[in-house]
Scaffold this motif. Structure first.
Motif, mmCIF file in Angstrom:
data_model
loop_
_atom_site.group_PDB
_atom_site.id
_atom_site.type_symbol
_atom_site.label_atom_id
_atom_site.label_comp_id
_atom_site.label_asym_id
_atom_site.label_seq_id
_atom_site.Cartn_x
_atom_site.Cartn_y
_atom_site.Cartn_z
ATOM 1 N N THR A 191 0.826 -1.204 0.000
ATOM 2 C CA THR A 191 0.000 0.000 0.000
ATOM 3 C C THR A 191 0.864 1.261 0.000
ATOM 4 O OG1 THR A 191 -1.759 -1.174 1.191
ATOM 5 C CG2 THR A 191 -1.838 1.239 1.208
ATOM 6 N N ILE A 192 1.944 1.254 0.768
ATOM 7 C CA ILE A 192 2.860 2.392 0.778
ATOM 8 C C ILE A 192 3.445 2.610 -0.621
ATOM 9 C CG2 ILE A 192 5.127 3.167 1.578
ATOM 10 C CD1 ILE A 192 3.076 3.629 3.684
ATOM 11 N N SER A 193 3.831 1.520 -1.284
ATOM 12 C CA SER A 193 4.429 1.617 -2.612
ATOM 13 C C SER A 193 3.456 2.238 -3.618
ATOM 14 C CB SER A 193 4.864 0.226 -3.084
ATOM 15 O OG SER A 193 5.381 0.277 -4.393
ATOM 16 N N THR A 194 2.223 1.761 -3.634
ATOM 17 C CA THR A 194 1.239 2.301 -4.577
ATOM 18 C C THR A 194 0.843 3.727 -4.209
ATOM 19 O OG1 THR A 194 -0.590 1.309 -3.314
ATOM 20 C CG2 THR A 194 0.345 0.017 -5.116
ATOM 21 N N LEU A 195 0.829 4.030 -2.915
ATOM 22 C CA LEU A 195 0.486 5.378 -2.467
ATOM 23 C C LEU A 195 1.543 6.383 -2.905
ATOM 24 C CD1 LEU A 195 -1.337 7.270 -0.902
ATOM 25 C CD2 LEU A 195 -0.254 6.484 1.222
ATOM 26 N N ARG A 196 2.818 6.003 -2.791
ATOM 27 C CA ARG A 196 3.892 6.880 -3.250
ATOM 28 C C ARG A 196 3.713 7.225 -4.727
ATOM 29 N NH1 ARG A 196 8.489 3.274 -0.330
ATOM 30 N NH2 ARG A 196 8.881 4.571 1.507
ATOM 31 N N LYS A 197 3.423 6.216 -5.531
ATOM 32 C CA LYS A 197 3.265 6.440 -6.968
ATOM 33 C C LYS A 197 2.066 7.340 -7.250
ATOM 34 C CE LYS A 197 5.374 1.995 -8.119
ATOM 35 N NZ LYS A 197 5.130 0.623 -8.632
ATOM 36 N N SER A 198 0.987 7.158 -6.485
ATOM 37 C CA SER A 198 -0.196 7.986 -6.684
ATOM 38 C C SER A 198 0.077 9.441 -6.355
ATOM 39 C CB SER A 198 -1.354 7.468 -5.825
ATOM 40 O OG SER A 198 -1.752 6.170 -6.216
ATOM 41 N N LEU A 199 0.871 9.683 -5.317
ATOM 42 C CA LEU A 199 1.173 11.051 -4.900
ATOM 43 C C LEU A 199 2.159 11.729 -5.842
ATOM 44 C CD1 LEU A 199 1.464 10.534 -1.040
ATOM 45 C CD2 LEU A 199 -0.374 11.716 -2.253
ATOM 46 N N GLY A 200 2.976 10.959 -6.537
ATOM 47 C CA GLY A 200 3.900 11.522 -7.508
ATOM 48 C C GLY A 200 5.224 11.948 -6.914
ATOM 49 N N ASP A 201 6.102 12.461 -7.790
ATOM 50 C CA ASP A 201 7.446 12.893 -7.389
ATOM 51 C C ASP A 201 7.453 14.361 -6.994
ATOM 52 O OD1 ASP A 201 8.609 10.392 -7.922
ATOM 53 O OD2 ASP A 201 8.763 10.866 -10.058
ATOM 54 N N PRO A 202 8.391 14.746 -6.100
ATOM 55 C CA PRO A 202 9.253 13.851 -5.319
ATOM 56 C C PRO A 202 8.448 13.146 -4.235
ATOM 57 C CG PRO A 202 9.565 16.111 -4.609
ATOM 58 C CD PRO A 202 8.650 16.172 -5.806
ATOM 59 N N TRP A 203 8.896 11.937 -3.905
ATOM 60 C CA TRP A 203 8.173 11.139 -2.930
ATOM 61 C C TRP A 203 8.101 11.839 -1.578
ATOM 62 C CZ3 TRP A 203 10.148 5.432 -3.842
ATOM 63 C CH2 TRP A 203 9.614 4.986 -5.062
ATOM 64 N N LEU A 204 6.945 11.670 -0.925
ATOM 65 C CA LEU A 204 6.716 12.297 0.379
ATOM 66 C C LEU A 204 6.630 11.284 1.516
ATOM 67 C CD1 LEU A 204 4.062 14.920 -0.748
ATOM 68 C CD2 LEU A 204 6.407 15.393 -0.022
ATOM 69 N N ILE A 205 6.604 9.997 1.167
ATOM 70 C CA ILE A 205 6.571 8.956 2.200
ATOM 71 C C ILE A 205 7.929 8.267 2.209
ATOM 72 C CG2 ILE A 205 5.458 6.843 3.012
ATOM 73 C CD1 ILE A 205 2.961 7.708 1.526
ATOM 74 N N HIS A 206 8.610 8.318 3.325
ATOM 75 C CA HIS A 206 9.980 7.835 3.414
ATOM 76 C C HIS A 206 10.088 6.713 4.436
ATOM 77 C CE1 HIS A 206 10.724 11.493 1.202
ATOM 78 N NE2 HIS A 206 10.093 12.157 2.162
ATOM 79 N N THR A 207 10.937 5.747 4.131
ATOM 80 C CA THR A 207 11.180 4.620 5.015
ATOM 81 C C THR A 207 12.270 4.965 6.012
ATOM 82 O OG1 THR A 207 10.583 3.044 3.283
ATOM 83 C CG2 THR A 207 11.875 2.192 5.136
ATOM 84 N N VAL A 208 11.990 4.752 7.280
ATOM 85 C CA VAL A 208 12.996 4.895 8.328
ATOM 86 C C VAL A 208 13.406 3.480 8.722
ATOM 87 C CG1 VAL A 208 13.532 5.831 10.608
ATOM 88 C CG2 VAL A 208 11.879 7.003 9.121
ATOM 89 N N PRO A 209 14.589 3.029 8.303
ATOM 90 C CA PRO A 209 14.986 1.631 8.508
ATOM 91 C C PRO A 209 14.816 1.182 9.960
ATOM 92 C CG PRO A 209 16.571 2.740 7.110
ATOM 93 C CD PRO A 209 15.639 3.805 7.616
ATOM 94 N N GLY A 210 14.139 0.063 10.126
ATOM 95 C CA GLY A 210 13.950 -0.524 11.450
ATOM 96 C C GLY A 210 12.912 0.171 12.301
ATOM 97 N N ALA A 211 12.274 1.228 11.763
ATOM 98 C CA ALA A 211 11.322 1.980 12.580
ATOM 99 C C ALA A 211 9.950 2.102 11.930
ATOM 100 C CB ALA A 211 11.877 3.374 12.884
ATOM 101 N N GLY A 212 9.906 2.422 10.640
ATOM 102 C CA GLY A 212 8.608 2.579 10.001
ATOM 103 C C GLY A 212 8.644 3.576 8.870
ATOM 104 N N TYR A 213 7.638 4.447 8.826
ATOM 105 C CA TYR A 213 7.489 5.382 7.719
ATOM 106 C C TYR A 213 7.220 6.788 8.244
ATOM 107 C CZ TYR A 213 6.844 0.965 5.268
ATOM 108 O OH TYR A 213 7.021 -0.313 4.782
#
Length: 224
Positions: A191-213
């Protein structure tokens, strides 16, 4: 949402109907269980039957109004007289719907309650270039309407409510799905992956390794 209803089939029907609208819902069949769940889970609203076993629905409403002021209460009951309705509101209900009822009306009433949230949560969310209207279920980026699925909308709403904070995958499952969601599912990632694409560039949802988004401008050292 928390659905407090002692009739199993009706409780499941309400829960499933809310899920179809991308509203995560848990179920309690008695008043005592409802009060326990409210102390451990941050519900936005409680759909409450009055005549339930254990702690009576009226007492549940009193406790919620006194101890959990941020939780909205929608009484859903067969008691439809004017005196019953007045008593319900006096107990702390924010809305009152009588049985039988239309599922669509229940959903609309719950979304109307969402327009009257606690002061810390504005009715319309604006973060960076994105504007989210929870009542109209609309999202815009730089004034451009973004068409989202119900689940995508639920996820972005949770992320934007965090106001730049990190939201774990577990918390997203709890808030945008429900307590019974498989913790090993890849639904959040997809869902995060498809949501990023829907929102367009530059991406606004970022992965924080080991913690979340995290939602917002890309912080230094974080990957998309």
């Amino acid at each position: 949402m928390l659905v407090v209803e002692d009739e199993p089939y009706l409780a499941e029907a309400i829960r499933d109907g809310l899920r179809l609208e991308a509203i995560a819902a848990d179920v309690a069949h008695d008043g005592g269980t409802a009060l326990e769940l409210v102390t451990t889970t941050a519900y936005d609203a409680v759909v409450l039957d009055r005549d339930i076993p254990g702690v009576h629905g009226d007492d549940v409403a009193r406790r919620l109004a006194a101890e959990h002021a941020g939780v909205r209460i929608l009484m859903l009951t067969a008691a439809g007289g004017l005196t019953d309705k007045v008593a319900g509101f006096e107990l702390g209900a924010d809305d009152y719907l009588t049985k039988p009822f239309a599922m669509r009306e229940l959903v609309v009433r719950l979304r109307a309650l969402a327009r009257r949230p606690a002061a810390a949560s504005p009715p319309v969310l604006e973060l960076g270039p994105v504007r989210l209207d929870p009542f109209r279920r609309e999202v815009y980026r730089d004034g451009r309407y973004i068409a989202l699925t119900r689940k995508q909308f639920a996820v972005i709403e949770v992320l934007m409510n965090a106001r730049g904070g990190v939201v774990s995958a577990e918390k997203l499952l709890e808030r945008a799905w429900d307590e019974n969601a498989d913790p090993f599912t890849n639904a959040v990632r997809i869902t995060i992956s498809t949501l990023r694409k829907s929102l367009g560039d530059p991406w606004l949802i970022h992965t924080v390794p080991g913690a979340g988004y995290r939602f917002g401008e890309r912080p230094e050292g974080e990957r998309p």
